[in-house]
Design an enzyme around this catalytic site. Structure first.
Site: not given
Length: 346
Positions: A31, A238
């Site tokens: 991420d 997301e």
């Protein structure tokens, strides 16, 4: 073993075909949120560990506990681990699961935005502050009032306003909210209903609280209609991210269970954003989460995959690859392994 097992993949061959190699190999990272501060690249990833929890749709096996910040002099240089920046034990309100963070700078201070589960099991978003882009960061005693879900992404516009984008379904719990209110009875919309949308709010001048009510970010199709829940190849799941290119706002995100990084283009930070295409085709591993950063006049996609861990879903590694734009402002889609059709997801 699931039908789309990764057992048949030769990871040595796959890594040879990869368009980029892991930036960090002494730990697992995911991420990546990348920014340039004072002429240097700083990457704010989550820190994957083996929490000993079996895979499930709530993401409980993603048991991250802390953050390390990595710095690079250029996209070709070594990524330097600057040590522990923040641990969940240092955050008074947070119990566990320090998922994908982001950071920004204002007036010589650096602000780390991060999600975590509180002691009642709800994801909230916190802020921690440092005098250095690498930390250590000192967290605020409480999360941002009115925040919920996961994947905060901070965007500074040209006029000096800061906006926080966030949200994620399934483990991120976005499906349990309507109009910013939680209800256990809420579930995902039906396939022919409007998909759940990501969220945005402008921040106060101190960057510690929202200055307005949280709003939905609208993603629309070529006809101006909101994307539907059943449109799994395009709808938001997301990993919200915002960047600006040639005066246009580019909102990018992950489609989650279909594993694409997609984007839409709009005229202001609130949208609507018209779905435009894919930035990245599926990587090895279940998740796909990214950031986009300009470095010395070129644009780069920071992302992750699970090739270093040979496909272990929750043990990922951050990577970087250049992206290019066409004359009409569209982004050319990247294939992460050159022959991406041979890659399947866990």
């Amino acid at each position: 073993m699931p039908e789309n097992s990764i057992d048949h993949i030769d990871f040595n061959e796959l890594n040879k075909k990869a368009i980029s190699q892991p930036l960090v190999t002494h730990m697992y990272t995911a991420d990546p949120s990348a920014h340039v501060f004072n002429g240097k690249i700083y990457i704010y990833p989550s820190h994957d560990i083996d929490a000993g929890i079996p895979f499930n749709d709530n993401g409980d096996h993603f048991g991250m506990e802390d953050y390390h910040v990595f710095s690079m002099d250029s996209v070709c240089s070594k990524a330097v681990d600057n040590g522990l920046a923040l641990h969940v034990d240092d955050v008074p309100w947070a119990e566990k699961q320090m998922w994908a963070p982001d950071a920004t700078e204002k007036d010589g201070k650096y602000y780390l935005f991060f999600p975590a589960r509180d002691y009642e099991g709800f994801f909230k978003i916190g802020v921690a502050i440092s005098d250095s882009p690498t930390g250590p960061f000192t967290p605020q005693p409480q999360p941002i009032k009115g925040s919920y879900s996961i994947d905060p992404a901070i965007f500074k516009d040209d006029d000096g306003n800061y906006y926080l984008y966030f949200g994620g379904i399934w483990g991120g719990m976005l499906q349990k909210y309507r109009n910013n209110i939680f209800d256990t009875k809420n579930e995902l919309p039906k396939p022919d209903e409007t998909a759940l949308m990501p969220l945005v709010a402008k921040l106060q001048d101190d960057l510690l609280e929202f200055s307005e009510e949280v709003k939905q970010v609208q993603i629309i199709d070529e006809n101006g209609d909101l994307l539907l829940e059943g449109d799994n190849d395009r709808r938001f799941f997301e990993a919200a991210w915002m960047h600006k290119y040639n005066g246009k706002y580019y909102f990018s995100y992950s489609t989650g269970d279909t594993h694409f990084i997609c984007y839409g283009i709009g005229d202001n930070p609130y949208g609507p954003f018209t779905y435009t295409g894919r930035i990245l085709n599926p990587v090895v591993g279940w998740t796909s989460h990214h950031s986009i950063c300009e470095v010395e006049g070129k644009w780069y996609l920071f992302y992750h995959d699970s090739s270093l861990s040979k496909g272990v879903t929750h043990l990922r590694s951050i990577k970087v690859a250049e992206i290019t734009y066409n004359d009409d402002g569209t982004i050319n889609t990247l294939d992460p392994y050159c022959e991406s059709d041979s890659v399947v997801m866990e």
